[in-house]
Design a protein around this motif. Structure first.
Motif, short mmCIF file in Angstrom:
data_model
loop_
_atom_site.label_atom_id
_atom_site.label_comp_id
_atom_site.label_asym_id
_atom_site.label_seq_id
_atom_site.Cartn_x
_atom_site.Cartn_y
_atom_site.Cartn_z
N SER A 130 16.42 -37.65 -21.90
CA SER A 130 16.42 -39.11 -21.80
C SER A 130 15.03 -39.71 -21.97
O SER A 130 14.88 -40.77 -22.57
CB SER A 130 17.04 -39.56 -20.48
OG SER A 130 16.34 -39.00 -19.38
N SER B 60 18.99 -49.42 -28.41
CA SER B 60 19.31 -49.12 -27.03
C SER B 60 19.39 -47.60 -26.89
O SER B 60 19.71 -46.91 -27.87
CB SER B 60 20.66 -49.74 -26.67
OG SER B 60 21.19 -49.17 -25.51
N THR B 61 19.13 -47.11 -25.70
CA THR B 61 19.29 -45.67 -25.51
C THR B 61 20.74 -45.27 -25.77
O THR B 61 21.00 -44.14 -26.19
CB THR B 61 18.86 -45.25 -24.09
OG1 THR B 61 19.56 -46.03 -23.13
CG2 THR B 61 17.36 -45.42 -23.89
N ASP B 62 21.67 -46.18 -25.55
CA ASP B 62 23.08 -45.90 -25.83
C ASP B 62 23.30 -45.53 -27.30
O ASP B 62 24.22 -44.76 -27.61
CB ASP B 62 23.96 -47.09 -25.48
CG ASP B 62 24.08 -47.31 -23.98
OD1 ASP B 62 23.80 -46.38 -23.20
OD2 ASP B 62 24.43 -48.44 -23.59
N ASP B 63 22.49 -46.08 -28.18
CA ASP B 63 22.63 -45.77 -29.61
C ASP B 63 22.53 -44.27 -29.87
O ASP B 63 23.20 -43.74 -30.75
CB ASP B 63 21.57 -46.50 -30.45
CG ASP B 63 21.79 -48.00 -30.48
OD1 ASP B 63 22.96 -48.45 -30.44
OD2 ASP B 63 20.78 -48.73 -30.53
N TYR C 183 23.46 -41.93 -27.93
CA TYR C 183 24.65 -41.25 -27.42
C TYR C 183 25.89 -41.66 -28.22
O TYR C 183 26.78 -40.84 -28.44
CB TYR C 183 24.82 -41.53 -25.93
CG TYR C 183 23.62 -41.02 -25.16
CD1 TYR C 183 23.45 -39.66 -24.91
CD2 TYR C 183 22.60 -41.90 -24.76
CE1 TYR C 183 22.32 -39.19 -24.25
CE2 TYR C 183 21.48 -41.43 -24.10
CZ TYR C 183 21.34 -40.08 -23.85
OH TYR C 183 20.23 -39.61 -23.21
N ASP C 184 25.92 -42.91 -28.69
CA ASP C 184 27.03 -43.38 -29.52
C ASP C 184 26.96 -42.80 -30.93
O ASP C 184 27.98 -42.60 -31.58
CB ASP C 184 27.03 -44.91 -29.61
CG ASP C 184 27.33 -45.57 -28.27
OD1 ASP C 184 27.89 -44.92 -27.37
OD2 ASP C 184 26.97 -46.77 -28.14
N TYR C 185 25.75 -42.55 -31.42
CA TYR C 185 25.50 -42.01 -32.76
C TYR C 185 24.59 -40.79 -32.58
O TYR C 185 23.38 -40.88 -32.79
CB TYR C 185 24.85 -43.07 -33.66
CG TYR C 185 25.62 -44.38 -33.63
CD1 TYR C 185 26.80 -44.52 -34.34
CD2 TYR C 185 25.17 -45.44 -32.84
CE1 TYR C 185 27.53 -45.70 -34.28
CE2 TYR C 185 25.90 -46.62 -32.78
CZ TYR C 185 27.07 -46.75 -33.50
OH TYR C 185 27.80 -47.91 -33.44
N PRO C 186 25.16 -39.65 -32.16
CA PRO C 186 24.37 -38.54 -31.61
C PRO C 186 23.72 -37.57 -32.61
O PRO C 186 23.25 -36.51 -32.21
CB PRO C 186 25.39 -37.80 -30.75
CG PRO C 186 26.68 -38.01 -31.48
CD PRO C 186 26.58 -39.42 -32.02
#
Length: 84
Positions: A38, A57-60, A62-65
């Motif tokens: 992270s 975003s950090t979510d990017d 995880y969404d596009y790994p």
């Protein structure tokens, strides 16, 4: 900017933060499998934001790994922004 150029930015940034050769960053390997944690995600995210002039975003990550998935998404965002 093309998806290939964005992918290259991703590869260079990942290789630097992971301290591995660029050749070891496979574009279809999940970031977690490469060893990205992270804290590293935040560093790579900030580099890409600066180079691409996009908000991420950090979510990017995880969404596009993978490099392939993330660079595709980022290329689409840049294209939409340019069209607006």
């Amino acid at each position: 900017m093309t998806q290939e150029q964005i992918a290259e930015f991703c590869i260079v940034s990942l290789a630097n933060v992971l301290r591995i050769a660029r050749e070891r960053v496979k574009t279809d390997t999940k970031f977690t499998r490469l060893g990205l944690d992270s804290a590293m995600v935040v560093y790579v995210m900030m580099e890409l934001e600066e180079k691409l002039d996009l908000e991420l975003s950090t979510d990017d990550f995880y969404d596009y790994p993978t490099v392939d998935a993330l660079s595709h998404q980022l290329a689409q965002r840049r294209a939409r922004r340019s069209a607006a």
